[in-house]
Scaffold this active site. Structure first.
Site, PDB file in Angstrom:
ATOM      1  CG  ASN A 238     -26.445  -6.045   2.455  1.00  0.00           C
ATOM      2  OD1 ASN A 238     -25.590  -6.594   1.767  1.00  0.00           O
ATOM      3  ND2 ASN A 238     -26.145  -5.221   3.431  1.00  0.00           N
TER       4      ASN A 238
ATOM      5  N   GLY B 262     -19.885 -10.225   4.086  1.00  0.00           N
ATOM      6  CA  GLY B 262     -20.979 -10.974   4.702  1.00  0.00           C
ATOM      7  C   GLY B 262     -20.863 -10.931   6.209  1.00  0.00           C
ATOM      8  CB  SER B 263     -22.520 -12.965   8.764  1.00  0.00           C
ATOM      9  OG  SER B 263     -22.150 -14.234   8.285  1.00  0.00           O
TER      10      SER B 263
ATOM     11  CD  GLU C  95     -14.802  -4.307   3.166  1.00  0.00           C
ATOM     12  OE1 GLU C  95     -15.391  -3.648   4.044  1.00  0.00           O
ATOM     13  OE2 GLU C  95     -13.687  -3.986   2.716  1.00  0.00           O
TER      14      GLU C  95
ATOM     15  CD  GLU D  55     -24.508  -6.926  11.128  1.00  0.00           C
ATOM     16  OE1 GLU D  55     -24.151  -8.111  11.030  1.00  0.00           O
ATOM     17  OE2 GLU D  55     -24.288  -6.073  10.253  1.00  0.00           O
TER      18      GLU D  55
ATOM     19  CB  CYS E 144     -22.597  -3.629   6.481  1.00  0.00           C
ATOM     20  SG  CYS E 144     -22.202  -2.613   5.059  1.00  0.00           S
TER      21      CYS E 144
HETATM   22  P1  NAP Z   1     -23.770 -14.360   5.072  1.00  0.00           P
HETATM   23  O1  NAP Z   1     -24.839 -15.249   5.529  1.00  0.00           O
HETATM   24  O2  NAP Z   1     -22.472 -14.366   5.773  1.00  0.00           O
HETATM   25  O3  NAP Z   1     -23.563 -14.696   3.520  1.00  0.00           O
HETATM   26  C1  NAP Z   1     -22.656 -13.998   2.725  1.00  0.00           C
HETATM   27  C2  NAP Z   1     -22.177 -14.899   1.602  1.00  0.00           C
HETATM   28  O4  NAP Z   1     -21.392 -15.965   2.161  1.00  0.00           O
HETATM   29  C3  NAP Z   1     -23.314 -15.573   0.843  1.00  0.00           C
HETATM   30  O5  NAP Z   1     -22.982 -15.658  -0.514  1.00  0.00           O
HETATM   31  C4  NAP Z   1     -23.347 -16.952   1.476  1.00  0.00           C
HETATM   32  O6  NAP Z   1     -23.935 -17.936   0.660  1.00  0.00           O
HETATM   33  C5  NAP Z   1     -21.877 -17.206   1.676  1.00  0.00           C
HETATM   34  N1  NAP Z   1     -21.550 -18.242   2.656  1.00  0.00           N
HETATM   35  C6  NAP Z   1     -22.285 -18.730   3.673  1.00  0.00           C
HETATM   36  N2  NAP Z   1     -21.589 -19.673   4.359  1.00  0.00           N
HETATM   37  C7  NAP Z   1     -20.383 -19.787   3.750  1.00  0.00           C
HETATM   38  C8  NAP Z   1     -19.215 -20.584   3.981  1.00  0.00           C
HETATM   39  N3  NAP Z   1     -19.137 -21.465   4.992  1.00  0.00           N
HETATM   40  N4  NAP Z   1     -18.157 -20.413   3.156  1.00  0.00           N
HETATM   41  C9  NAP Z   1     -18.190 -19.531   2.147  1.00  0.00           C
HETATM   42  N5  NAP Z   1     -19.276 -18.756   1.877  1.00  0.00           N
HETATM   43  C10 NAP Z   1     -20.352 -18.875   2.674  1.00  0.00           C
HETATM   44  O7  NAP Z   1     -24.274 -12.824   5.036  1.00  0.00           O
HETATM   45  P2  NAP Z   1     -25.645 -12.231   4.503  1.00  0.00           P
HETATM   46  O8  NAP Z   1     -26.735 -12.596   5.432  1.00  0.00           O
HETATM   47  O9  NAP Z   1     -25.815 -12.529   3.053  1.00  0.00           O
HETATM   48  O10 NAP Z   1     -25.320 -10.679   4.617  1.00  0.00           O
HETATM   49  C11 NAP Z   1     -25.458  -9.964   5.793  1.00  0.00           C
HETATM   50  C12 NAP Z   1     -24.135  -9.714   6.471  1.00  0.00           C
HETATM   51  O11 NAP Z   1     -23.235  -9.097   5.563  1.00  0.00           O
HETATM   52  C13 NAP Z   1     -24.253  -8.738   7.635  1.00  0.00           C
HETATM   53  O12 NAP Z   1     -23.464  -9.167   8.700  1.00  0.00           O
HETATM   54  C14 NAP Z   1     -23.743  -7.439   7.053  1.00  0.00           C
HETATM   55  O13 NAP Z   1     -23.285  -6.512   7.996  1.00  0.00           O
HETATM   56  C15 NAP Z   1     -22.655  -7.946   6.185  1.00  0.00           C
HETATM   57  N6  NAP Z   1     -22.302  -6.949   5.167  1.00  0.00           N
HETATM   58  C16 NAP Z   1     -21.113  -6.272   5.291  1.00  0.00           C
HETATM   59  C17 NAP Z   1     -20.784  -5.282   4.363  1.00  0.00           C
HETATM   60  C18 NAP Z   1     -19.491  -4.521   4.442  1.00  0.00           C
HETATM   61  O14 NAP Z   1     -19.098  -3.946   3.438  1.00  0.00           O
HETATM   62  N7  NAP Z   1     -18.819  -4.494   5.570  1.00  0.00           N
HETATM   63  C19 NAP Z   1     -21.669  -4.992   3.325  1.00  0.00           C
HETATM   64  C20 NAP Z   1     -22.864  -5.703   3.254  1.00  0.00           C
HETATM   65  C21 NAP Z   1     -23.168  -6.688   4.174  1.00  0.00           C
HETATM   66  P3  NAP Z   1     -25.483 -18.366   0.885  1.00  0.00           P
HETATM   67  O15 NAP Z   1     -26.288 -17.159   0.582  1.00  0.00           O
HETATM   68  O16 NAP Z   1     -25.660 -19.459  -0.090  1.00  0.00           O
HETATM   69  O17 NAP Z   1     -25.590 -18.790   2.323  1.00  0.00           O
END
Ligand code: NAP
Length: 473
Positions: free
Chosen positions: A151, A227-228, A247, A375, A281
């Site tokens: 994002n 991430g999530s 985060e 979320e 987020c």
């Molecule tokens: P996501 O699906 O959790 O993916 C985040 C990253 O993790 C991606 O690079 C993903 O790769 C990787 N990943 C997936 N499965 C993994 C595993 N088993 N082991 C290691 N890495 C893995 O999150 P998203 O959909 O990209 O982002 C949205 C989420 O991020 C939301 O929950 C949002 O609130 C959160 N977020 C938090 C912040 C903060 O600062 N608190 C900021 C921004 C976003 P792939 O893309 O290849 O699956």
């Protein structure tokens, strides 16, 4: 276009490639290398080898490299914004704002590189400590694995790579599969800026496959993940003794007290709820409004939201574009329909067209509905009322998440009550929870994560404190 993996200061071909499509019109943008486990190990080896060079590089050189990266971004601002707009369907205005923030983030990292220091320790404060002179130094951890979401593809990479390089670490970066192009662009900037080969490596491909290697390899000393919550928790639980910062997500809330100037706060709240399709987020998801002004608030809020223009992310006047996947559109529709079936009133939106979910406003939502307690990560908000301020605080805290919260009030006592009672990483008074500048400490409590970013704070996470004690007598 074909993008290989960036390992050891050069592009190396991958065994296979995945198609990257524009989330708005589904056009093919590029073929992106998909790292095998062996490729990931190669990237770790390159980072491990570059470790010594990074440790020995003086602070001013690390700072100069970061300053150059900021300058390259400034020179290519529009091109970088278009890259983000295409791979993430982020409207151009927001993409440009992200590149500007990324420039700030690397600039802050350059500043921070120059002032990493320890402190003297008053050893003689304890019996037996007299006659010792002691001080601390901060040393880089070594190899850091950074995993980033889609994002804020440039600025969240900067929040990891910036402080890691500032502190003298080397990095293996795994960007989100949907947003690799902006990450590879950053690798090229660092290379041109003079970063030693291997100090920054980028591997793209399946998150779980790459994650498995990163978690298990002992040469990696820290995983910094954004991430999530589900993935974050899995990483935390399977990373052994590695340092881990997380985060994660939230269902951020804002409270609007009686007496505030609605025409001033509503445009701000609309922005906090719908910017980048609510895929932030700290997007506003829950709005709690004092019962004496809720009708007026809702009417004005809906009318302000109607002004948002949906369309192609590459058009200058677009406010809202496609969600990141068609699957997320489906999920959002299901959650909104479920809430309506269970008693919520739909005031605006509620449907999707070609990947664009219309900005959606619900009222009177039962608080156990997914659109409230999970979320939603979509352009969906709900407005519910409260009677007294303590109830509003309880409503905000009634969440498994705790990233940031916003309070609009003219009453200093209520503001201070909120500051004390809210269970979040950041309390924004007379501001939306979506507010962030890049040098402030940023992170969550509860399921929103652990550890802090904001360059100085990330540098603390990415360094080890060493004590040196001299016996002087
Ligand atoms: P996501 O699906 O959790 O993916 C985040 C990253 O993790 C991606 O690079 C993903 O790769 C990787 N990943 C997936 N499965 C993994 C595993 N088993 N082991 C290691 N890495 C893995 O999150 P998203 O959909 O990209 O982002 C949205 C989420 O991020 C939301 O929950 C949002 O609130 C959160 N977020 C938090 C912040 C903060 O600062 N608190 C900021 C921004 C976003 P792939 O893309 O290849 O699956």
């Amino acid at each position: 276009m074909k993008k290989d993996l960036w390992i050891g200061g050069e592009y190396r071909s991958a065994a296979s490639y995945n198609e990257l499509k524009n989330p708005y019109n589904l056009e093919l943008l590029a073929k992106i290398g998909s790292a095998s486990q062996e490729d990931v190990r190669l990237a770790i080896s390159a980072a491990h080898q570059a470790k010594t060079m990074m440790v020995e590089m003086p602070a001013f050189e690390r700072a100069e490299i970061l300053e150059k990266v900021a300058r390259f971004l400034r020179d290519d601002l529009d091109e970088c914004a278009r890259l983000i707009a295409m791979e993430a369907a982020k409207p151009l205005k927001a993409a440009r704002a992200e590149v500007n923030r990324t420039i700030m983030t690397y600039t802050f990292a350059a500043h921070e590189a120059r002032r990493i220091h320890g402190e003297t320790v008053p050893m003689d404060a304890a019996p037996g400590g007299q006659g010792s002179l002691a001080f601390t130094v901060r040393e880089p951890l070594g190899v850091i694995a950074a995993i980033t979401p889609f994002n804020f593809p440039m600025n969240l990479v900067a929040h990891k790579v910036g402080p890691a390089i500032a502190a003298g670490n080397s990095v293996v970066l795994k960007p989100a599969s949907q947003t690799p192009l902006s990450a590879y662009r950053i690798a090229e900037y660092f290379h041109t800026a003079g970063l030693p080969a291997g100090a920054l490596n980028i591997v793209t491909g399946s998150g779980s496959k790459i994650g498995e290697v990163l978690k298990k390899d002992d040469r990696i000393k820290m995983i910094t993940f954004t991430g999530s919550p589900e993935v974050g928790r899995y990483i935390r639980e399977h990373s052994g003794l590695k340092r881990v910062t997380l985060e994660l997500g939230s269902n951020s809330a804002v409270v609007v007290d009686e007496g505030v100037q609605l025409n001033k706060v509503i445009p701000r709240i609309v922005n906090g709820a719908f910017a980048y399709q609510g895929q932030v987020c700290i997007s506003i998801q829950r709005i709690f409004v004092h019962e004496s002004i809720i009708d007026e608030f809702t009417e004005q809020f809906v009318s302000e939201t109607r002004k948002l223009k949906a369309g192609n992310p590459l058009e200058e006047d677009t406010d809202i574009s496609a969600m990141i996947t068609r699957g997320d559109v489906e999920r959002t529709k299901q959650w909104v329909d479920e809430a309506i079936n269970n008693g919520a009133d739909l005031r605006l939106g509620g449907s999707a067209e070609e990947g664009i979910f219309q900005p959606t406003v619900l009222v009177n939502v039962p608080l156990n509905e997914k659109v409230s307690c999970e979320e939603v990560f979509a352009p969906v908000v709900h407005i519910n009322s409260f009677r007294d301020f303590s109830e509003a605080i309880d409503l905000v805290n009634d969440s498994k998440y705790g990233l940031q919260a916003g309070i609009f009030t003219n009453d200093i006592h209520k503001a201070l009550q909120a500051a004390k009672k809210l269970e979040v990483g950041g309390v924004m008074i007379n501001e939306i929870p979506t507010f962030r500048v890049d040098q402030m400490p940023y992170g969550g409590v509860k399921m929103s994560g652990m550890g802090r970013e904001g360059i100085k704070y990330a540098v603390e996470e990415m360094t080890e404190l060493k004590l040196i004690s001299f016996k002087t007598e």
